[in-house]
Motif scaffolding. Structure first.
Motif, PDB file in Angstrom:
ATOM      1  N   GLN A  86      24.250  26.931  47.165  1.00 38.99           N
ATOM      2  CA  GLN A  86      24.454  27.993  47.722  1.00 38.99           C
ATOM      3  C   GLN A  86      25.753  28.304  47.751  1.00 38.99           C
ATOM      4  OE1 GLN A  86      21.812  29.258  50.494  1.00 38.99           O
ATOM      5  NE2 GLN A  86      19.972  27.779  49.772  1.00 38.99           N
ATOM      6  N   ALA A  87      26.487  27.776  48.730  1.00 39.27           N
ATOM      7  CA  ALA A  87      27.972  28.161  48.903  1.00 39.27           C
ATOM      8  C   ALA A  87      29.173  28.331  47.534  1.00 39.27           C
ATOM      9  CB  ALA A  87      28.553  26.981  49.976  1.00 39.27           C
ATOM     10  N   TRP A  88      28.853  27.585  46.528  1.00 36.50           N
ATOM     11  CA  TRP A  88      29.595  27.049  45.516  1.00 36.50           C
ATOM     12  C   TRP A  88      29.401  28.397  44.636  1.00 36.50           C
ATOM     13  CZ3 TRP A  88      34.002  25.002  44.157  1.00 36.50           C
ATOM     14  CH2 TRP A  88      34.160  23.663  45.024  1.00 36.50           C
ATOM     15  N   GLY A  89      27.805  28.466  44.525  1.00 31.15           N
ATOM     16  CA  GLY A  89      27.454  29.641  44.031  1.00 31.15           C
ATOM     17  C   GLY A  89      27.655  31.076  44.354  1.00 31.15           C
ATOM     18  N   PHE A  90      28.181  30.998  45.324  1.00 29.33           N
ATOM     19  CA  PHE A  90      28.631  32.595  46.720  1.00 29.33           C
ATOM     20  C   PHE A  90      29.576  32.672  45.803  1.00 29.33           C
ATOM     21  CE2 PHE A  90      30.430  34.326  49.554  1.00 29.33           C
ATOM     22  CZ  PHE A  90      29.975  35.704  49.667  1.00 29.33           C
ATOM     23  N   VAL A  91      30.913  32.073  46.116  1.00 28.92           N
ATOM     24  CA  VAL A  91      31.911  31.730  45.346  1.00 28.92           C
ATOM     25  C   VAL A  91      32.523  32.038  44.498  1.00 28.92           C
ATOM     26  CG1 VAL A  91      33.766  30.491  45.719  1.00 28.92           C
ATOM     27  CG2 VAL A  91      32.756  30.211  47.422  1.00 28.92           C
ATOM     28  N   MET A  92      31.576  31.350  43.737  1.00 28.70           N
ATOM     29  CA  MET A  92      32.057  31.728  41.403  1.00 28.70           C
ATOM     30  C   MET A  92      32.012  32.670  40.928  1.00 28.70           C
ATOM     31  SD  MET A  92      28.826  28.873  40.298  1.00 28.70           S
ATOM     32  CE  MET A  92      29.330  28.901  38.459  1.00 28.70           C
ATOM     33  N   PRO A  93      31.545  33.939  41.816  1.00 30.93           N
ATOM     34  CA  PRO A  93      31.820  34.711  40.976  1.00 30.93           C
ATOM     35  C   PRO A  93      33.321  35.806  41.874  1.00 30.93           C
ATOM     36  CG  PRO A  93      29.811  35.018  41.810  1.00 30.93           C
ATOM     37  CD  PRO A  93      29.814  34.034  42.270  1.00 30.93           C
ATOM     38  N   LEU A  94      33.569  35.487  43.256  1.00 26.76           N
ATOM     39  CA  LEU A  94      34.441  36.083  43.656  1.00 26.76           C
ATOM     40  C   LEU A  94      36.009  35.454  43.091  1.00 26.76           C
ATOM     41  CD1 LEU A  94      33.812  35.425  47.376  1.00 26.76           C
ATOM     42  CD2 LEU A  94      33.622  37.561  46.364  1.00 26.76           C
ATOM     43  N   ALA A  95      35.227  33.962  43.070  1.00 29.41           N
ATOM     44  CA  ALA A  95      36.822  33.441  42.030  1.00 29.41           C
ATOM     45  C   ALA A  95      36.981  33.837  40.831  1.00 29.41           C
ATOM     46  CB  ALA A  95      36.049  32.072  41.879  1.00 29.41           C
ATOM     47  N   ALA A  96      35.864  34.411  40.334  1.00 29.27           N
ATOM     48  CA  ALA A  96      35.942  34.412  38.749  1.00 29.27           C
ATOM     49  C   ALA A  96      37.333  36.048  38.663  1.00 29.27           C
ATOM     50  CB  ALA A  96      35.003  35.637  38.289  1.00 29.27           C
ATOM     51  N   PHE A  97      36.608  37.094  39.741  1.00 30.92           N
ATOM     52  CA  PHE A  97      37.126  38.000  40.145  1.00 30.92           C
ATOM     53  C   PHE A  97      38.740  38.611  40.754  1.00 30.92           C
ATOM     54  CE2 PHE A  97      37.635  41.872  42.706  1.00 30.92           C
ATOM     55  CZ  PHE A  97      38.129  42.832  41.571  1.00 30.92           C
ATOM     56  N   VAL A  98      39.456  37.215  41.242  1.00 30.70           N
ATOM     57  CA  VAL A  98      40.391  36.573  41.184  1.00 30.70           C
ATOM     58  C   VAL A  98      41.345  36.141  40.584  1.00 30.70           C
ATOM     59  CG1 VAL A  98      41.941  35.175  42.875  1.00 30.70           C
ATOM     60  CG2 VAL A  98      40.086  35.858  43.817  1.00 30.70           C
ATOM     61  N   GLY A  99      39.938  35.594  39.643  1.00 31.23           N
ATOM     62  CA  GLY A  99      41.454  35.231  38.028  1.00 31.23           C
ATOM     63  C   GLY A  99      41.054  36.261  36.829  1.00 31.23           C
ATOM     64  N   GLY A 100      40.079  36.833  37.238  1.00 31.77           N
ATOM     65  CA  GLY A 100      40.504  38.603  36.267  1.00 31.77           C
ATOM     66  C   GLY A 100      41.875  39.504  36.848  1.00 31.77           C
ATOM     67  N   ALA A 101      41.548  39.114  37.943  1.00 30.49           N
ATOM     68  CA  ALA A 101      42.142  40.259  38.339  1.00 30.49           C
ATOM     69  C   ALA A 101      43.647  39.723  38.190  1.00 30.49           C
ATOM     70  CB  ALA A 101      42.395  40.639  40.246  1.00 30.49           C
ATOM     71  N   TRP A 102      43.822  38.537  37.677  1.00 27.76           N
ATOM     72  CA  TRP A 102      44.956  37.819  37.814  1.00 27.76           C
ATOM     73  C   TRP A 102      45.476  37.936  36.451  1.00 27.76           C
ATOM     74  CZ3 TRP A 102      49.302  36.085  40.008  1.00 27.76           C
ATOM     75  CH2 TRP A 102      50.571  35.128  39.433  1.00 27.76           C
ATOM     76  N   TRP A 103      44.574  37.992  35.653  1.00 26.64           N
ATOM     77  CA  TRP A 103      44.963  37.864  33.808  1.00 26.64           C
ATOM     78  C   TRP A 103      45.196  39.760  33.908  1.00 26.64           C
ATOM     79  CZ3 TRP A 103      39.796  38.448  30.922  1.00 26.64           C
ATOM     80  CH2 TRP A 103      40.620  38.290  29.418  1.00 26.64           C
TER      81      TRP A 103
END
Length: 303
Positions: free
Chosen positions: A90-107
């Motif tokens: 569950q913890a890994w699943g929770f982090v995945m969209p947040l990590a994607a948002f951070v990655g997209g923001a960096w992009w």
């Protein structure tokens, strides 16, 4: 300037950290691993965005609160469809969209930084853009409700959970710019609301002072009525007995606000008459009180 930015980011982290702590403590399925991730992700994501886009204080606060909303929806999502998934998964699943948002923001950091640093509400309608990324995300969540509750292994549930979170993360990655605009507009509207509310502190305090005065006066009347008359004037939890002053304060408050939970009821004609009078005063107080607050704001605006 740098110090005010730091305090803005810190206040966002602390406020939403408290919110996520309440969420974590209130839901039974949130175990220690997920609770830790809920709290740690706030600090990490908000810190990264505060470093990427310095000066966007209201953007940072909106982002922190958005994570709190996301955490609430995520936990409901897990409780409804993926109780068999382990807390670590569950913890890994929770982090995945947040990590994607951070990655997209960096992009797209250069485009987003130009948007964030303007601190200007975008003109025009943005509702259609919001729907473009909200609808597919909610559609994925809705499809998971088709998962059969019986006859499916834990491994299959885990794989389906990761598949759903990966699809959501992919959407978030490509619409990070639109999410950033949405968060900025939300933060600016939030700022405007609190600036308007700050101007109403004095009249609102005066209204609440008079409101509390009426609560105390009627509470005293209810207690005095029971003290000097017989039989008891109130049914408390279904039984007639003398009302105490703390109970009368509670009854007076819910009566003045016209809530009436029913745990305390006037039992005699005299007590009902007083309660009816309090209800009428409560309605009049709300009408004239709000009118006075709005008039005060209009007068201040004219000055």
């Amino acid at each position: 300037m740098r110090r005010s930015r730091f305090h803005g980011g810190l206040s966002a982290v602390v406020f939403t950290g408290v919110l996520l702590a309440l969420i974590s403590l209130s839901i039974k399925t949130v175990a220690g691993d997920l609770a830790f991730v809920l709290l740690a992700s706030v600090a990490v994501v908000v810190y990264i965005f505060h470093r990427l886009f310095p000066g966007g204080e209201f953007f940072t606060i909106a982002l922190a609160n958005f994570i709190g909303i996301y955490a609430s929806i995520f936990v409901l999502f897990v409780e409804g469809n993926f109780k068999a998934v382990t807390p670590m998964v569950q913890a890994w699943g929770f982090v995945m969209p947040l990590a994607a948002f951070v990655g997209g923001a960096w992009w797209k950091r250069h485009t987003i930084r130009a948007i964030v640093l303007t601190d200007v509400l975008r003109p025009g309608r943005r509702f259609d853009r919001v729907l473009l990324w909200l609808l597919p995300v909610f559609a994925i969540g809705a499809l998971t409700f088709l998962t059969p509750s019986h006859g499916i292994t834990r491994m299959a549930v885990t794989e389906l959970f990761f598949l759903a979170m990966a699809a959501i993360s992919l959407i978030v990655l490509f619409v990070s710019r639109d999410i950033a605009i949405f968060l900025l507009d939300t933060g600016l509207l939030f700022e405007g609301f609190f600036q308007a509310a700050a101007k109403l502190v004095v009249p609102a305090f005066a209204f609440l002072t008079f409101y509390s005065l009426l609560v105390i006066v009627f509470a005293s009347l209810y207690t005095i009525l029971d003290r000097f008359t017989d039989p008891p004037n109130f049914l408390i939890d279904g039984r007639p007995r003398d009302i105490t002053f703390p109970e009368s304060l509670y009854f007076s408050l819910v009566t003045l606000s016209t809530v009436g939970y029913g745990d305390i009821q006037p039992h005699t004609g005299f007590s009902r008459l007083i309660a009816a009078g309090e209800i009428l005063l409560g309605i009049l107080l709300l009408l004239f009180g709000f009118s006075a607050i709005i008039s005060h704001r209009s007068d201040r605006r004219g000055d």
